[in-house]
Design a protein around this motif. Structure first.
Motif, PDB file in Angstrom:
ATOM      1  N   ALA A   1       0.840  -1.205   0.000  1.00 15.32           N
ATOM      2  CA  ALA A   1       0.000   0.000   0.000  1.00 15.32           C
ATOM      3  C   ALA A   1       0.877   1.257   0.000  1.00 15.32           C
ATOM      4  CB  ALA A   1      -0.941  -0.005   1.202  1.00 15.32           C
ATOM      5  N   GLU A   2       2.006   1.211   0.699  1.00 14.69           N
ATOM      6  CA  GLU A   2       2.960   2.331   0.653  1.00 14.69           C
ATOM      7  C   GLU A   2       3.471   2.536  -0.769  1.00 14.69           C
ATOM      8  OE1 GLU A   2       6.295   2.174   3.341  1.00 14.69           O
ATOM      9  OE2 GLU A   2       5.038   1.266   4.884  1.00 14.69           O
ATOM     10  N   VAL A   3       3.807   1.429  -1.423  1.00 11.36           N
ATOM     11  CA  VAL A   3       4.288   1.500  -2.806  1.00 11.36           C
ATOM     12  C   VAL A   3       3.193   2.096  -3.689  1.00 11.36           C
ATOM     13  CG1 VAL A   3       5.119   0.165  -4.790  1.00 11.36           C
ATOM     14  CG2 VAL A   3       5.889  -0.422  -2.470  1.00 11.36           C
ATOM     15  N   THR A   4       1.959   1.680  -3.471  1.00  7.78           N
ATOM     16  CA  THR A   4       0.838   2.224  -4.235  1.00  7.78           C
ATOM     17  C   THR A   4       0.752   3.732  -4.044  1.00  7.78           C
ATOM     18  OG1 THR A   4      -0.362   0.129  -4.086  1.00  7.78           O
ATOM     19  CG2 THR A   4      -1.670   2.100  -4.566  1.00  7.78           C
ATOM     20  N   GLY A   5       0.938   4.202  -2.834  1.00  7.09           N
ATOM     21  CA  GLY A   5       0.926   5.634  -2.574  1.00  7.09           C
ATOM     22  C   GLY A   5       2.032   6.371  -3.319  1.00  7.09           C
ATOM     23  N   LEU A   6       3.214   5.782  -3.354  1.00  7.72           N
ATOM     24  CA  LEU A   6       4.329   6.403  -4.085  1.00  7.72           C
ATOM     25  C   LEU A   6       4.026   6.507  -5.576  1.00  7.72           C
ATOM     26  CD1 LEU A   6       7.355   4.595  -2.392  1.00  7.72           C
ATOM     27  CD2 LEU A   6       6.849   7.042  -2.276  1.00  7.72           C
ATOM     28  N   VAL A   7       3.553   5.416  -6.175  1.00  9.04           N
ATOM     29  CA  VAL A   7       3.325   5.440  -7.620  1.00  9.04           C
ATOM     30  C   VAL A   7       2.122   6.310  -7.976  1.00  9.04           C
ATOM     31  CG1 VAL A   7       4.465   3.220  -7.976  1.00  9.04           C
ATOM     32  CG2 VAL A   7       1.994   3.277  -7.731  1.00  9.04           C
ATOM     33  N   THR A   8       1.146   6.382  -7.086  1.00  7.76           N
ATOM     34  CA  THR A   8      -0.008   7.245  -7.323  1.00  7.76           C
ATOM     35  C   THR A   8       0.416   8.711  -7.332  1.00  7.76           C
ATOM     36  OG1 THR A   8      -1.469   5.606  -6.329  1.00  7.76           O
ATOM     37  CG2 THR A   8      -2.305   7.848  -6.467  1.00  7.76           C
ATOM     38  N   ALA A   9       1.310   9.083  -6.426  1.00  7.16           N
ATOM     39  CA  ALA A   9       1.808  10.462  -6.382  1.00  7.16           C
ATOM     40  C   ALA A   9       2.570  10.812  -7.652  1.00  7.16           C
ATOM     41  CB  ALA A   9       2.688  10.662  -5.154  1.00  7.16           C
ATOM     42  N   VAL A  10       3.381   9.883  -8.142  1.00  5.69           N
ATOM     43  CA  VAL A  10       4.137  10.136  -9.370  1.00  5.69           C
ATOM     44  C   VAL A  10       3.178  10.255 -10.555  1.00  5.69           C
ATOM     45  CG1 VAL A  10       5.834   9.184 -10.991  1.00  5.69           C
ATOM     46  CG2 VAL A  10       6.264   9.068  -8.529  1.00  5.69           C
ATOM     47  N   ALA A  11       2.230   9.348 -10.646  1.00  5.22           N
ATOM     48  CA  ALA A  11       1.287   9.368 -11.775  1.00  5.22           C
ATOM     49  C   ALA A  11       0.448  10.633 -11.778  1.00  5.22           C
ATOM     50  CB  ALA A  11       0.387   8.134 -11.740  1.00  5.22           C
ATOM     51  N   GLY A  12       0.087  11.106 -10.602  1.00  5.23           N
ATOM     52  CA  GLY A  12      -0.716  12.319 -10.505  1.00  5.23           C
ATOM     53  C   GLY A  12       0.117  13.579 -10.512  1.00  5.23           C
ATOM     54  N   ARG A  13       1.415  13.401 -10.691  1.00  7.37           N
ATOM     55  CA  ARG A  13       2.379  14.519 -10.702  1.00  7.37           C
ATOM     56  C   ARG A  13       2.317  15.330  -9.414  1.00  7.37           C
ATOM     57  NH1 ARG A  13       4.791  14.579 -15.746  1.00  7.37           N
ATOM     58  NH2 ARG A  13       3.517  13.855 -17.472  1.00  7.37           N
ATOM     59  N   GLU A  14       1.895  14.658  -8.328  1.00  8.45           N
ATOM     60  CA  GLU A  14       1.867  15.299  -7.014  1.00  8.45           C
ATOM     61  C   GLU A  14       3.196  15.106  -6.304  1.00  8.45           C
ATOM     62  OE1 GLU A  14      -1.334  13.047  -5.491  1.00  8.45           O
ATOM     63  OE2 GLU A  14      -2.701  13.849  -6.984  1.00  8.45           O
ATOM     64  N   GLY A  15       4.000  14.199  -6.816  1.00  9.90           N
ATOM     65  CA  GLY A  15       5.295  13.938  -6.221  1.00  9.90           C
ATOM     66  C   GLY A  15       6.317  13.681  -7.306  1.00  9.90           C
ATOM     67  N   PRO A  16       7.575  13.912  -6.979  1.00 12.24           N
ATOM     68  CA  PRO A  16       8.624  13.679  -7.972  1.00 12.24           C
ATOM     69  C   PRO A  16       8.885  12.193  -8.128  1.00 12.24           C
ATOM     70  CG  PRO A  16       9.606  14.269  -5.885  1.00 12.24           C
ATOM     71  CD  PRO A  16       8.107  14.362  -5.706  1.00 12.24           C
ATOM     72  N   GLY A  17       9.487  11.838  -9.236  1.00 10.46           N
ATOM     73  CA  GLY A  17       9.868  10.452  -9.420  1.00 10.46           C
ATOM     74  C   GLY A  17       9.909  10.060 -10.876  1.00 10.46           C
ATOM     75  N   ASP A  18      10.634   9.021 -11.129  1.00  9.23           N
ATOM     76  CA  ASP A  18      10.785   8.465 -12.471  1.00  9.23           C
ATOM     77  C   ASP A  18       9.491   7.751 -12.840  1.00  9.23           C
ATOM     78  OD1 ASP A  18      11.284   6.637 -14.588  1.00  9.23           O
ATOM     79  OD2 ASP A  18      13.407   6.549 -14.076  1.00  9.23           O
ATOM     80  N   ARG A  19       8.829   8.228 -13.870  1.00  9.50           N
ATOM     81  CA  ARG A  19       7.535   7.667 -14.267  1.00  9.50           C
ATOM     82  C   ARG A  19       7.687   6.234 -14.776  1.00  9.50           C
ATOM     83  NH1 ARG A  19       3.540  11.340 -14.247  1.00  9.50           N
ATOM     84  NH2 ARG A  19       2.372  10.593 -16.033  1.00  9.50           N
ATOM     85  N   ARG A  20       8.824   5.916 -15.378  1.00 10.88           N
ATOM     86  CA  ARG A  20       9.036   4.525 -15.826  1.00 10.88           C
ATOM     87  C   ARG A  20       9.165   3.588 -14.628  1.00 10.88           C
ATOM     88  NH1 ARG A  20      12.253   7.617 -18.659  1.00 10.88           N
ATOM     89  NH2 ARG A  20      11.720   8.082 -20.794  1.00 10.88           N
ATOM     90  N   ALA A  21       9.894   4.035 -13.598  1.00 10.22           N
ATOM     91  CA  ALA A  21      10.035   3.236 -12.375  1.00 10.22           C
ATOM     92  C   ALA A  21       8.675   3.086 -11.691  1.00 10.22           C
ATOM     93  CB  ALA A  21      11.041   3.881 -11.427  1.00 10.22           C
ATOM     94  N   ALA A  22       7.909   4.162 -11.666  1.00  6.95           N
ATOM     95  CA  ALA A  22       6.580   4.097 -11.057  1.00  6.95           C
ATOM     96  C   ALA A  22       5.679   3.124 -11.809  1.00  6.95           C
ATOM     97  CB  ALA A  22       5.949   5.492 -11.016  1.00  6.95           C
TER      98      ALA A  22
END
Length: 136
Positions: free
Chosen positions: A66-87
């Motif tokens: 669920a933590e991982v889901t939160g991280l990837v959701t933030a990246v997908a929604g551009r609410e958080g930084p991160g590599d979109r391919r990794a997400a």
């Protein structure tokens, strides 16, 4: 209730334990905006996953996912930084895992319904969105 630990959840698939540590470490590092060494961050994440698998419970494992889901959701929604391919890769791995829970006894599949829905949206978004840096 028996004092024995239910281990059936460990038989699903090895992909999360193989693929998530480096990917999640990269996402966490970006989210914290730290310059942690990628190898050190990945090793710390690998140790966390190992502890969850060797000494944890399905409930604890699902909390981690669920933590991982939160991280990837933030990246997908551009609410958080991160590599979109990794997400995207992390989202695909967790979504596959959650879909397989339907074959196991217990409430795991039902517990992950909201995360499955979020991950399906994330995967669609990340597969169709412009790559990193291209804000269109």
């Amino acid at each position: 209730m028996s004092g024995r630990r239910n281990l059936i959840w460990l038989g699903l698939t090895p992909e999360p334990e193989r693929e998530l540590p480096a990917t999640v470490a990269a996402l966490r590092t970006a989210a914290r905006r730290t310059a942690a060494a990628p190898a050190e961050a990945a090793e710390a994440e690998r140790r966390r996953v190992e502890r969850l698998i060797l000494h944890g419970t399905q409930r604890g494992w699902l909390r981690y996912l669920a933590e991982v889901t939160g991280l990837v959701t933030a990246v997908a929604g551009r609410e958080g930084p991160g590599d979109r391919r990794a997400a995207l890769r992390a989202a695909e791995v967790v979504l596959d895992h959650h879909r397989m829970l339907i074959g196991l006894p217990g409430p795991g599949y039902d517990r992950t319904a909201a995360d499955r829905s979020a991950l399906e949206h994330v995967v669609r978004t990340l597969r169709t969105a412009p790559p990193d840096g291209d804000r269109g």
